[in-house]
Write a protein that holds these residues in place. Structure first.
Motif, PDB file in Angstrom:
ATOM      1  N   LYS A 137       0.833  -1.214   0.000  1.00 59.67           N
ATOM      2  CA  LYS A 137       0.000   0.000   0.000  1.00 59.67           C
ATOM      3  C   LYS A 137       0.860   1.254   0.000  1.00 59.67           C
ATOM      4  O   LYS A 137       0.580   2.224  -0.718  1.00 59.67           O
ATOM      5  CB  LYS A 137      -0.922  -0.010   1.213  1.00 59.67           C
ATOM      6  N   LYS A 138       1.927   1.250   0.807  1.00 61.55           N
ATOM      7  CA  LYS A 138       2.809   2.422   0.875  1.00 61.55           C
ATOM      8  C   LYS A 138       3.450   2.701  -0.473  1.00 61.55           C
ATOM      9  O   LYS A 138       3.495   3.855  -0.938  1.00 61.55           O
ATOM     10  CB  LYS A 138       3.887   2.208   1.935  1.00 61.55           C
ATOM     11  N   GLY A 162      13.115  -0.723  -8.881  1.00 64.62           N
ATOM     12  CA  GLY A 162      14.057   0.298  -8.431  1.00 64.62           C
ATOM     13  C   GLY A 162      13.415   1.279  -7.480  1.00 64.62           C
ATOM     14  O   GLY A 162      14.031   1.711  -6.490  1.00 64.62           O
ATOM     15  N   PHE A 163      12.149   1.651  -7.756  1.00 64.94           N
ATOM     16  CA  PHE A 163      11.445   2.570  -6.863  1.00 64.94           C
ATOM     17  C   PHE A 163      11.315   1.948  -5.472  1.00 64.94           C
ATOM     18  O   PHE A 163      11.504   2.625  -4.453  1.00 64.94           O
ATOM     19  CB  PHE A 163      10.067   2.913  -7.421  1.00 64.94           C
ATOM     20  N   ALA A 164      10.976   0.672  -5.424  1.00 68.26           N
ATOM     21  CA  ALA A 164      10.834  -0.008  -4.141  1.00 68.26           C
ATOM     22  C   ALA A 164      12.149   0.009  -3.367  1.00 68.26           C
ATOM     23  O   ALA A 164      12.175   0.207  -2.145  1.00 68.26           O
ATOM     24  CB  ALA A 164      10.362  -1.442  -4.359  1.00 68.26           C
ATOM     25  N   ARG A 165      13.255  -0.171  -4.072  1.00 68.66           N
ATOM     26  CA  ARG A 165      14.555  -0.174  -3.395  1.00 68.66           C
ATOM     27  C   ARG A 165      14.920   1.229  -2.889  1.00 68.66           C
ATOM     28  O   ARG A 165      15.488   1.372  -1.808  1.00 68.66           O
ATOM     29  CB  ARG A 165      15.628  -0.700  -4.345  1.00 68.66           C
ATOM     30  N   ILE A 166      14.614   2.265  -3.674  1.00 63.36           N
ATOM     31  CA  ILE A 166      14.882   3.635  -3.211  1.00 63.36           C
ATOM     32  C   ILE A 166      14.030   3.947  -1.986  1.00 63.36           C
ATOM     33  O   ILE A 166      14.489   4.582  -1.027  1.00 63.36           O
ATOM     34  CB  ILE A 166      14.607   4.647  -4.342  1.00 63.36           C
ATOM     35  N   SER A 167      12.783   3.498  -2.002  1.00 63.19           N
ATOM     36  CA  SER A 167      11.909   3.695  -0.845  1.00 63.19           C
ATOM     37  C   SER A 167      12.508   3.023   0.391  1.00 63.19           C
ATOM     38  O   SER A 167      12.433   3.564   1.504  1.00 63.19           O
ATOM     39  CB  SER A 167      10.518   3.128  -1.139  1.00 63.19           C
ATOM     40  N   TYR A 172      15.354   3.387   5.674  1.00 64.99           N
ATOM     41  CA  TYR A 172      16.495   3.173   6.563  1.00 64.99           C
ATOM     42  C   TYR A 172      17.151   4.496   6.944  1.00 64.99           C
ATOM     43  O   TYR A 172      17.594   4.678   8.080  1.00 64.99           O
ATOM     44  CB  TYR A 172      17.529   2.279   5.882  1.00 64.99           C
ATOM     45  N   ALA A 173      17.229   5.430   5.987  1.00 63.76           N
ATOM     46  CA  ALA A 173      17.912   6.702   6.241  1.00 63.76           C
ATOM     47  C   ALA A 173      17.206   7.531   7.301  1.00 63.76           C
ATOM     48  O   ALA A 173      17.847   8.282   8.039  1.00 63.76           O
ATOM     49  CB  ALA A 173      18.017   7.509   4.951  1.00 63.76           C
ATOM     50  N   HIS A 174      15.896   7.388   7.395  1.00 61.99           N
ATOM     51  CA  HIS A 174      15.130   8.253   8.289  1.00 61.99           C
ATOM     52  C   HIS A 174      14.709   7.566   9.590  1.00 61.99           C
ATOM     53  O   HIS A 174      14.122   8.204  10.463  1.00 61.99           O
ATOM     54  CB  HIS A 174      13.889   8.788   7.563  1.00 61.99           C
ATOM     55  N   LEU A 175      14.993   6.285   9.721  1.00 59.58           N
ATOM     56  CA  LEU A 175      14.697   5.597  10.970  1.00 59.58           C
ATOM     57  C   LEU A 175      15.797   5.864  11.989  1.00 59.58           C
ATOM     58  O   LEU A 175      16.935   6.193  11.636  1.00 59.58           O
ATOM     59  CB  LEU A 175      14.581   4.092  10.733  1.00 59.58           C
ATOM     60  N   GLN A 176      15.473   5.671  13.252  1.00 63.14           N
ATOM     61  CA  GLN A 176      16.497   5.797  14.282  1.00 63.14           C
ATOM     62  C   GLN A 176      17.534   4.697  14.055  1.00 63.14           C
ATOM     63  O   GLN A 176      17.200   3.540  13.817  1.00 63.14           O
ATOM     64  CB  GLN A 176      15.858   5.671  15.669  1.00 63.14           C
ATOM     65  N   GLY A 177      18.795   5.064  14.129  1.00 64.77           N
ATOM     66  CA  GLY A 177      19.855   4.093  13.861  1.00 64.77           C
ATOM     67  C   GLY A 177      20.114   3.863  12.396  1.00 64.77           C
ATOM     68  O   GLY A 177      20.173   2.719  11.943  1.00 64.77           O
ATOM     69  N   PRO A 178      20.299   4.923  11.605  1.00 63.78           N
ATOM     70  CA  PRO A 178      20.504   4.751  10.161  1.00 63.78           C
ATOM     71  C   PRO A 178      21.837   4.110   9.801  1.00 63.78           C
ATOM     72  O   PRO A 178      22.049   3.741   8.641  1.00 63.78           O
ATOM     73  CB  PRO A 178      20.417   6.187   9.630  1.00 63.78           C
ATOM     74  N   PHE A 179      22.746   3.990  10.776  1.00 70.52           N
ATOM     75  CA  PHE A 179      24.021   3.312  10.533  1.00 70.52           C
ATOM     76  C   PHE A 179      24.081   1.967  11.250  1.00 70.52           C
ATOM     77  O   PHE A 179      25.150   1.379  11.393  1.00 70.52           O
ATOM     78  CB  PHE A 179      25.199   4.193  10.960  1.00 70.52           C
ATOM     79  N   GLY A 234      10.485   9.248  -0.690  1.00 70.78           N
ATOM     80  CA  GLY A 234      10.682   9.612   0.707  1.00 70.78           C
ATOM     81  C   GLY A 234      11.863  10.493   1.015  1.00 70.78           C
ATOM     82  O   GLY A 234      12.059  10.875   2.173  1.00 70.78           O
ATOM     83  N   PHE A 235      12.666  10.825   0.019  1.00 67.49           N
ATOM     84  CA  PHE A 235      13.786  11.727   0.264  1.00 67.49           C
ATOM     85  C   PHE A 235      13.300  13.152   0.060  1.00 67.49           C
ATOM     86  O   PHE A 235      13.132  13.618  -1.068  1.00 67.49           O
ATOM     87  CB  PHE A 235      14.957  11.415  -0.676  1.00 67.49           C
TER      88      PHE A 235
END
Length: 395
Positions: A137-138, A162-167, A172-179, A234-235
């Motif tokens: 859905k997202k 590719g869109f799914a992978r960028i999403s 991951y980039a915006h969740l807590q603990g991106p590293f 999402g970026f």
């Protein structure tokens, strides 16, 4: 019939013949006059060149190389649609990755196709399997934000994947603990680390990125819509664009300099300087530069500071003269890492790789060069996850 004086009889007869009279009448006709004017204006030359270009295009489309590339694209799309996991489908034939940078025709996939593909992706790829319906859905909602043709014609399934992978990168980039370990592993698997600033035209840069390890699905989009694809996935970066000059003998195909890219990277750099000073000062007080910055690095900063003061009369704190990779070196320095930064960035190796990916892009932005899709992807992906950490310190 009146004979022409001074002309031989045979010539005079020919001159007065019906054929010649018709030719003389045509000579002064409005149609022929119009043709002469067209010749003078150069329009006919332009039309001739256009016709020649059209013939060259037709010849190109019928050429063995184009037919072979179409066959390769079909193989790629079929391999992806038949792959049970979709993971690594491009690896069926690594040569197919180059097709992505050669397709110049955009497509707008139908809603029914997107629904089918996102459901298949959610069932097949990590981390979608944890919530198939939710992810499906997202993805449909995100893709629904794209109003103009954004996928690559003939391999729409690759674009959707590719869109799914960028999403996922954005998530991951915006969740807590991106590293953290899971995010870091996904970034390592999908992206690439350039040795230096990528050279050549945008398509050549993208080809080099794929050669260096970038998952080609991540750039399988119509170039002029790529900014909007990243935003929809999402970026959140503003994408007002300024057209840039292109190299001689080549047309601009939508490449643009985006001031928001420069602003995004500057935000990362400024906040990293603040983080370093704040964190190391809290450990060593006013002596933090003396105790925690290598001597040669400090000497280089001091010389740059002195030159600026001599030339402009201005001078800033020494940390403001640190090069971009000086910031990475300071954070990753063993004592600084262990005592100040490990709890923030978790993996020293992955943080250094993140900075190394951004460094060549910083050079391109400094000269207002157009970024390739692969470079924009690295920029928004890596800058976003570094900023997630920085914003936890500087809300």
């Amino acid at each position: 019939m009146k004979k022409r004086i001074g002309l031989p009889p045979a010539i005079a007869d020919l001159y007065d013949s019906p054929t010649f009279r018709l030719m003389r009448n045509l000579e002064n006709s409005p149609a022929l006059t119009a043709v002469r004017e067209l010749q003078k204006s150069g329009v006919l030359d332009d039309l001739t060149r256009a016709a020649q270009s059209q013939r060259a295009l037709v010849d190109s489309l019928n050429s063995p190389s184009w037919v072979r590339m179409q066959s390769e694209m079909s193989d790629l799309a079929r391999a992806i649609s038949l792959s049970p996991s979709l993971t690594g489908a491009v690896a069926v034939n690594t040569d197919l990755a180059r097709c992505i940078t050669k397709i110049t025709v955009p497509a707008l996939p139908e809603i029914s196709y997107i629904t089918e593909m996102t459901r298949a992706l959610s069932e097949s790829l990590q981390p979608f399997q944890s919530d198939v319906l939710g992810w499906s859905k997202k993805l449909q909602e995100q893709i629904g934000l794209l109003r103009e043709p954004w996928a690559l014609s003939g391999i729409e399934s690759v674009s959707v994947a590719g869109f799914a992978r960028i999403s996922t990168l954005s998530n991951y980039a915006h969740l807590q603990g991106p590293f953290g370990p899971e995010a870091a592993a996904y970034y390592r698997d999908q992206l690439f680390t350039p040795d230096d600033e990528l050279a050549g035209e945008p398509t050549e840069k993208d080809d080099a990125a794929v050669e260096a390890g970038l998952n080609p699905e991540l750039i399988a989009f119509y170039p002029s819509e790529y900014s909007h694809v990243l935003t929809a996935a999402g970026f959140s970066v503003s994408f007002s664009r300024v057209r840039v000059p292109v190299s001689e003998g080549r047309e601009n195909r939508g490449e643009a300099y985006n001031p928001a890219h420069d602003a995004l990277l500057k935000q990362v750099e400024i906040l990293l300087r603040q983080l370093i000073e704040q964190s190391l000062r809290s450990l060593s007080g006013d002596a933090w530069i003396k105790q925690r910055v290598p001597g040669q690095m400090k000497k280089k900063w001091s010389e740059t500071q002195r030159h600026e003061h001599e030339n402009t009369g201005n001078g800033y704190d020494l940390i403001q003269y640190a090069d971009f990779m000086d910031l990475a070196d300071l954070i990753c320095q063993t004592n600084n890492w262990n005592e100040a930064f490990s709890h923030l960035f978790v993996s020293r190796e992955d943080f250094r790789v993140s900075m190394a990916r951004l460094h060549p892009i910083r050079k391109s932005l400094a000269h207002a060069r157009p970024l390739a899709r692969s470079e924009v992807l690295l920029l928004v992906s890596e800058a976003s996850r570094i900023l997630t950490v920085l914003r936890s310190v500087f809300p």
